[in-house]
Write an enzyme that holds these catalytic residues in place. Structure first.
Site, mmCIF file in Angstrom:
data_model
loop_
_atom_site.group_PDB
_atom_site.id
_atom_site.type_symbol
_atom_site.label_atom_id
_atom_site.label_comp_id
_atom_site.label_asym_id
_atom_site.label_seq_id
_atom_site.Cartn_x
_atom_site.Cartn_y
_atom_site.Cartn_z
ATOM 1 N N SER A 189 0.825 -1.201 0.000
ATOM 2 C CA SER A 189 0.000 0.000 0.000
ATOM 3 C C SER A 189 0.863 1.256 0.000
ATOM 4 O O SER A 189 2.010 1.242 0.482
ATOM 5 C CB SER A 189 -0.887 0.010 1.255
ATOM 6 O OG SER A 189 -1.487 1.268 1.467
ATOM 7 N N TYR A 221 -1.860 0.463 9.825
ATOM 8 C CA TYR A 221 -1.964 -0.260 8.560
ATOM 9 C C TYR A 221 -0.679 -0.112 7.751
ATOM 10 O O TYR A 221 -0.123 -1.100 7.244
ATOM 11 C CB TYR A 221 -3.158 0.259 7.769
ATOM 12 C CG TYR A 221 -3.327 -0.362 6.401
ATOM 13 C CD1 TYR A 221 -3.734 -1.687 6.266
ATOM 14 C CD2 TYR A 221 -3.113 0.378 5.242
ATOM 15 C CE1 TYR A 221 -3.899 -2.258 5.018
ATOM 16 C CE2 TYR A 221 -3.283 -0.175 3.989
ATOM 17 C CZ TYR A 221 -3.684 -1.495 3.882
ATOM 18 O OH TYR A 221 -3.849 -2.054 2.631
ATOM 19 N N LYS A 256 1.959 -3.088 6.673
ATOM 20 C CA LYS A 256 2.321 -3.358 5.282
ATOM 21 C C LYS A 256 3.834 -3.198 5.065
ATOM 22 O O LYS A 256 4.441 -3.952 4.304
ATOM 23 C CB LYS A 256 1.542 -2.446 4.344
ATOM 24 C CG LYS A 256 0.075 -2.835 4.186
ATOM 25 C CD LYS A 256 -0.050 -4.210 3.573
ATOM 26 C CE LYS A 256 -1.474 -4.648 3.376
ATOM 27 N NZ LYS A 256 -1.574 -6.007 2.792
#
Length: 330
Positions: free
Chosen positions: A124, A148, A152
């Site tokens: 991402s 997040y 990642k």
């Protein structure tokens, strides 16, 4: 070739499975077996002529990763994840799924001597956080500012290390925000980027939680599937030890998105956008990057759209059965 898709019930996973089912191939190479896995049982690609399987499983649960790799698929597409907004709201769940599940998969692969599959890891843009340059180059370091993004980034490091050791042959894809996503909004903080176009194109009200000058990096679902197909068969030797790349895309502001919508569907569609500022969403989005130099991915053969008008045209064609831009005010 045997292909397993993790997160196959999600939008990109479904589209990839449908593409393989229709063509019987992935980027020109024949697919003999297709396995689809998600936390809910994915729809089996009924058009597929080879061996098909689909089942529900949580990658982070004990024994599931070993089950996933038991038949030693040649290509594993790892799309399974808790998305950005949900990972920020539920830290424990985000780390369990996004980090622990990924580690379990890689360890299950390592348990098979002589087995070295191509693993395509969905990363991402959230691995980058401010401060960063206006146009982020390929060699910019990872600076996540969300849970997040941190999860990642950790996944990228694991992919690099397991590839370096010859345990797997990894390709990490940092997806742009995929737009226009069909269906209903998900829990990603970026969901509104699609909503402000999708809902008005379908005659429905859309909520805009951020200002018009917010800029972001985009690509269509069609481009997303194309990234994966290319990653499945590309020569990875030129990647060396650094296996993760930011994918090509289109940079645009929310205001530019809205003007593109106006060009296609007129003022009536734009009037369906209701501004409702959300400080929580705005705070998350404020730390996201806006533009990239993706020379490395382009050199490796990855491609995407060149304008937001093209992204909207793809949605109209793929999701609404319209082959031309119609309805704009004259």
């Amino acid at each position: 070739m045997r292909v397993t898709i993790l997160g196959a019930a999600g939008m990109i996973g479904r589209k990839l499975a449908e593409r393989i089912a229709i063509t019987g191939q992935i980027n020109g190479q024949n697919v003999d077996a297709l396995t689809l896995v998600d936390v809910v049982t994915p729809d089996v690609a009924t058009d597929f002529k080879g061996t098909r399987d689909a089942y529900a499983a949580d990658l982070a649960e004990a024994g599931v990763a070993a089950q996933v790799v038991a038949d030693q698929p040649d290509v594993i597409v790892h799309l399974a994840a808790v998305v950005s907004g949900e990972a920020e709201a539920d830290m424990e769940k985000g780390y369990r799924v996004n980090l622990d599940g990924t580690r379990a998969l890689l360890e299950a692969i390592a348990a098979h001597d002589g087995y070295c599959p191509r693993v395509i890891y969905a990363s991402s843009l959230a691995v980058f956080g401010a401060p960063f340059p206006a146009k982020i180059p390929d060699d910019f370091h990872l600076t996540p500012l969300t849970s997040y993004g941190t999860q990642k980034a950790m996944g990228e490091m694991l992919l690099n290390d397991y590839s370096r050791r010859g345990i797997l042959d990894g390709v990490g894809i940092r997806f742009p925000t995929i737009c226009i996503r069909p269906g209903k909004p998900n829990k990603a903080a970026s969901s509104f980027f699609s909503g402000i176009l999708r809902e008005p194109l379908n005659g429905q009200e859309a909520i805009l939680p951020v200002a018009d000058d917010v800029r972001h990096w985009f690509a269509s679902p069609r481009a997303a599937v194309g990234y994966i197909e290319h990653a499945a068969t590309m020569d990875t030797a030129p990647l060396g030890a650094q296996r993760c790349m930011t994918m090509p895309g289109v940079t645009a502001t929310v205001g530019e998105q809205i003007e593109a919508l106006r060009d296609v569907a007129g003022d009536e569609a734009v009037a369906l956008i209701r501004r409702a500022p959300d400080p929580a969403v705005a705070s998350i989005v404020a730390g996201w990057p806006r533009d990239f130099d993706t020379a490395r991915a382009l050199k490796m053969g990855f491609r995407a759209e060149k304008s937001f008008q093209e992204i909207i045209a793809i949605y109209l064609e793929d999701e609404m059965g319209r082959t031309a831009l119609t309805g704009a005010a004259t």
